[in-house]
Write a protein that holds these residues in place. Sequence first.
Motif, short mmCIF file in Angstrom:
data_model
loop_
_atom_site.label_atom_id
_atom_site.label_comp_id
_atom_site.label_asym_id
_atom_site.label_seq_id
_atom_site.Cartn_x
_atom_site.Cartn_y
_atom_site.Cartn_z
N TRP A 28 0.81 -1.15 0.13
CA TRP A 28 -0.18 0.02 -0.12
C TRP A 28 1.04 1.29 -0.06
N GLN A 29 1.89 1.05 0.94
CA GLN A 29 2.85 2.53 0.86
C GLN A 29 3.75 2.72 -0.43
N ARG A 30 3.99 1.58 -0.91
CA ARG A 30 4.49 1.49 -2.27
C ARG A 30 3.68 2.12 -3.37
N ALA A 31 2.39 1.74 -3.40
CA ALA A 31 1.51 2.45 -4.27
C ALA A 31 1.50 3.84 -4.02
N MET A 32 1.46 4.34 -2.93
CA MET A 32 1.22 5.75 -2.46
C MET A 32 2.37 6.49 -2.89
N VAL A 33 3.56 5.94 -2.79
CA VAL A 33 4.78 6.45 -3.44
C VAL A 33 4.85 6.65 -4.89
N THR A 34 4.35 5.41 -5.38
CA THR A 34 4.22 5.63 -6.85
C THR A 34 3.17 6.75 -7.50
N ILE A 35 2.15 6.94 -6.62
CA ILE A 35 1.15 7.78 -6.82
C ILE A 35 1.77 9.43 -6.64
N SER A 36 2.22 9.51 -5.40
CA SER A 36 2.78 10.77 -5.28
C SER A 36 3.89 11.25 -6.25
N ASN A 37 4.88 10.07 -6.65
CA ASN A 37 5.70 10.46 -7.43
C ASN A 37 5.22 11.01 -8.88
N PHE A 38 4.17 10.27 -9.24
CA PHE A 38 3.35 10.56 -10.47
C PHE A 38 2.85 12.02 -10.52
N ILE A 39 2.23 12.30 -9.32
CA ILE A 39 1.62 13.63 -9.18
C ILE A 39 2.74 14.85 -9.04
N LEU A 40 3.62 14.46 -8.50
CA LEU A 40 4.94 15.55 -8.61
C LEU A 40 5.54 15.77 -9.78
N LYS A 41 5.63 14.55 -10.68
CA LYS A 41 6.43 14.71 -12.14
C LYS A 41 5.26 15.22 -13.09
N VAL A 42 3.99 14.76 -13.16
CA VAL A 42 3.25 14.99 -14.30
C VAL A 42 2.32 16.07 -13.94
N ILE A 43 1.84 16.13 -12.80
CA ILE A 43 0.68 17.37 -12.62
C ILE A 43 1.67 18.28 -11.98
N GLY A 44 2.44 18.23 -11.05
CA GLY A 44 3.37 19.18 -10.45
C GLY A 44 4.56 19.81 -11.37
N ASN A 45 4.64 18.91 -12.38
CA ASN A 45 6.00 19.25 -13.22
C ASN A 45 7.28 19.43 -12.48
N ILE A 46 7.45 18.66 -11.70
CA ILE A 46 8.78 18.66 -10.85
C ILE A 46 9.54 17.57 -11.39
N GLU A 47 10.72 18.05 -11.89
CA GLU A 47 11.57 17.00 -12.36
C GLU A 47 13.01 17.06 -11.82
N GLY A 48 13.94 16.26 -11.94
CA GLY A 48 15.18 16.57 -11.82
C GLY A 48 15.59 15.14 -11.08
N GLU A 49 17.37 15.00 -11.39
CA GLU A 49 17.85 13.85 -10.86
C GLU A 49 18.61 14.15 -9.32
N ARG A 50 18.51 13.11 -8.40
CA ARG A 50 19.21 13.34 -7.12
C ARG A 50 20.50 13.16 -7.47
N HIS A 51 21.36 14.03 -6.66
CA HIS A 51 22.73 13.94 -6.91
C HIS A 51 23.44 13.98 -5.40
N ILE A 52 24.45 13.39 -5.31
CA ILE A 52 25.31 13.55 -4.17
C ILE A 52 26.47 14.44 -4.39
N ILE A 53 26.74 15.35 -3.17
CA ILE A 53 27.74 16.18 -3.19
C ILE A 53 28.49 16.06 -2.16
N VAL A 54 29.79 15.98 -2.16
CA VAL A 54 30.72 15.47 -1.38
C VAL A 54 31.71 16.80 -0.90
N ALA A 55 31.82 17.22 0.37
CA ALA A 55 32.70 18.25 0.90
C ALA A 55 33.34 17.56 2.09
#
Length: 169
Positions: free
Chosen positions: A73-100
Amino acid sequence: MEAKPTPKVLTGREGEPFDLDVCANWTQNYRDRNPGDIVSHFFGREIIEKILAQQGCLGIRVYHAYDKPINGWQRAMVTISNFILKVIGNIEGERHIIVAGAVHDGSDMINTKPAAPVGEPMARTEMATVMTASTSTATADIVAQEALPCPGSPGCPKNVLSTSQRSLS
């Protein structure tokens, strides 16, 4: 940022000193998308040196991880929320690691003057290679970005840390 050809094998030269202003923008983007979430982790020099000292080791791979699993159920919610963020919210981008780097009081080594840690006779310039981290500001400190994200680049392992399989042949 200029696209580099992806190597067929790991060489130990992956990653690069990276512009501090770009790093600051990228980490702000992460904080905007994950308010209140953890923004960094610190690993001590000793464990990093132990890992790098292993015969044949060419570098360090950092994994994203959570300590607790999610159910279907939680996995489905994550999938739906990611869809909403990307398709409806138009929020895109890759996660990066910054090292300091970090010093004795926990401060990050970004645009700082080299100084000896409290109680330590060795100056930081003796412990680190002097390079330029930002094209706009000369500094003795280095920030870096991830070199080859997985999946999607050569050298991505298939093991218990990288796949959903618990036992690999």
